[in-house]
Design a protein around this motif. Sequence first.
Motif, PDB file in Angstrom:
ATOM      1  N   HIS A  27       0.827  -1.199   0.000  1.00 43.02           N
ATOM      2  CA  HIS A  27       0.000   0.000   0.000  1.00 43.02           C
ATOM      3  C   HIS A  27       0.866   1.256   0.000  1.00 43.02           C
ATOM      4  CE1 HIS A  27      -3.852  -1.783   0.265  1.00 43.02           C
ATOM      5  NE2 HIS A  27      -3.739  -2.270   1.485  1.00 43.02           N
ATOM      6  N   LYS A  28       0.265   2.338  -0.452  1.00 45.55           N
ATOM      7  CA  LYS A  28       0.915   3.644  -0.295  1.00 45.55           C
ATOM      8  C   LYS A  28       0.806   4.055   1.174  1.00 45.55           C
ATOM      9  CE  LYS A  28      -1.662   5.643  -3.302  1.00 45.55           C
ATOM     10  NZ  LYS A  28      -2.371   6.645  -4.083  1.00 45.55           N
ATOM     11  N   ALA A  29       1.685   4.979   1.589  1.00 45.90           N
ATOM     12  CA  ALA A  29       1.663   5.426   2.976  1.00 45.90           C
ATOM     13  C   ALA A  29       0.317   6.051   3.329  1.00 45.90           C
ATOM     14  CB  ALA A  29       2.785   6.419   3.224  1.00 45.90           C
ATOM     15  N   SER A  30      -0.265   6.781   2.379  1.00 48.13           N
ATOM     16  CA  SER A  30      -1.534   7.454   2.676  1.00 48.13           C
ATOM     17  C   SER A  30      -2.646   6.426   2.896  1.00 48.13           C
ATOM     18  CB  SER A  30      -1.900   8.386   1.529  1.00 48.13           C
ATOM     19  OG  SER A  30      -2.010   7.647   0.328  1.00 48.13           O
ATOM     20  N   THR A  31      -2.626   5.339   2.141  1.00 43.23           N
ATOM     21  CA  THR A  31      -3.633   4.289   2.326  1.00 43.23           C
ATOM     22  C   THR A  31      -3.491   3.644   3.691  1.00 43.23           C
ATOM     23  OG1 THR A  31      -3.330   3.860  -0.028  1.00 43.23           O
ATOM     24  CG2 THR A  31      -4.667   2.298   1.200  1.00 43.23           C
ATOM     25  N   ILE A  32      -2.240   3.414   4.078  1.00 40.38           N
ATOM     26  CA  ILE A  32      -2.010   2.789   5.386  1.00 40.38           C
ATOM     27  C   ILE A  32      -2.495   3.711   6.498  1.00 40.38           C
ATOM     28  CG2 ILE A  32      -0.209   2.041   6.981  1.00 40.38           C
ATOM     29  CD1 ILE A  32       1.287   0.980   4.484  1.00 40.38           C
ATOM     30  N   ASP A  33      -2.240   5.020   6.336  1.00 39.99           N
ATOM     31  CA  ASP A  33      -2.737   5.990   7.326  1.00 39.99           C
ATOM     32  C   ASP A  33      -4.250   5.908   7.434  1.00 39.99           C
ATOM     33  OD1 ASP A  33      -0.326   6.891   8.002  1.00 39.99           O
ATOM     34  OD2 ASP A  33      -0.380   8.733   6.793  1.00 39.99           O
ATOM     35  N   TYR A  34      -4.897   5.815   6.292  1.00 35.12           N
ATOM     36  CA  TYR A  34      -6.354   5.750   6.270  1.00 35.12           C
ATOM     37  C   TYR A  34      -6.841   4.502   6.998  1.00 35.12           C
ATOM     38  CZ  TYR A  34     -11.056   5.368   4.338  1.00 35.12           C
ATOM     39  OH  TYR A  34     -12.406   5.258   4.196  1.00 35.12           O
ATOM     40  N   ILE A  35      -6.218   3.369   6.719  1.00 31.59           N
ATOM     41  CA  ILE A  35      -6.622   2.110   7.364  1.00 31.59           C
ATOM     42  C   ILE A  35      -6.409   2.199   8.867  1.00 31.59           C
ATOM     43  CG2 ILE A  35      -6.082  -0.348   7.558  1.00 31.59           C
ATOM     44  CD1 ILE A  35      -5.331  -0.264   4.564  1.00 31.59           C
ATOM     45  N   GLU A  36      -5.261   2.737   9.250  1.00 27.64           N
ATOM     46  CA  GLU A  36      -4.960   2.878  10.674  1.00 27.64           C
ATOM     47  C   GLU A  36      -6.020   3.721  11.380  1.00 27.64           C
ATOM     48  OE1 GLU A  36      -2.308   1.955  12.955  1.00 27.64           O
ATOM     49  OE2 GLU A  36      -2.413   0.350  11.475  1.00 27.64           O
ATOM     50  N   ALA A  37      -6.364   4.850  10.714  1.00 27.18           N
ATOM     51  CA  ALA A  37      -7.345   5.756  11.312  1.00 27.18           C
ATOM     52  C   ALA A  37      -8.686   5.053  11.487  1.00 27.18           C
ATOM     53  CB  ALA A  37      -7.500   6.991  10.433  1.00 27.18           C
ATOM     54  N   LYS A  38      -9.072   4.280  10.475  1.00 24.71           N
ATOM     55  CA  LYS A  38     -10.342   3.565  10.569  1.00 24.71           C
ATOM     56  C   LYS A  38     -10.293   2.494  11.654  1.00 24.71           C
ATOM     57  CE  LYS A  38     -12.845   5.592   7.557  1.00 24.71           C
ATOM     58  NZ  LYS A  38     -13.979   6.399   7.995  1.00 24.71           N
ATOM     59  N   ASN A  39      -9.121   1.843  11.777  1.00 28.20           N
ATOM     60  CA  ASN A  39      -8.979   0.842  12.828  1.00 28.20           C
ATOM     61  C   ASN A  39      -9.121   1.469  14.206  1.00 28.20           C
ATOM     62  OD1 ASN A  39      -8.715  -1.276  11.139  1.00 28.20           O
ATOM     63  ND2 ASN A  39      -6.515  -1.498  11.331  1.00 28.20           N
TER      64      ASN A  39
END
Length: 171
Positions: free
Chosen positions: A134-146
């Motif tokens: 994943h791109k870093a921004s996608t990972i940030d998004y997933i983390e935030a949702k988690n």
Amino acid sequence: MTRQIYRDPGAGAIEFGKQYVIGHKEFDLLSMSRLLDGDLHDPTDKRVKRCDYCGYFWRDDSLRNTRKTCSEECKRGIRTLQRRQQRADQELLNPNPKPKKRTLMDDYVYWLEYPYWGDEYSMLKVGWKYEVPHKASTIDYIEAKNELYGEGNRVKPKRVIDYHGDNRDDF
Ligand SMILES: [Zn+2]
């Protein structure tokens, strides 16, 4: 008459034996053998029986008097014996079972110090599920949702906030 097999006495057997031993100074080896032969208890008492696993007498206090073993350990023990027997029977009836179907995961050598894939195709087919690029921004998004919802796509139950400091809001 077959010889009685004894194993480590279970809790129920020990509880049953105690009443004849504790507080009876004259309890000796002879009394012990009489206890084991079942001469000490009332033979008409249908609740006193031999444990199927440990082999000692015990008293079944269950509602329907249908238990076969004196304790949970003995129950577990007898299940283990049954399973062992089933496996042995299975082996006897079916000595050459069909070999397990090969899966892609079999190409992953995980048991060495540095795990590796023995086959590139398997690596690409399986590996992406665990190491998604994943791109870093996608990972940030997933983390935030988690953070918000917890892992596993499950929405956390709504919390009821208690405004009064007691449960008067529940009604
Ligand atoms: Zn037992």
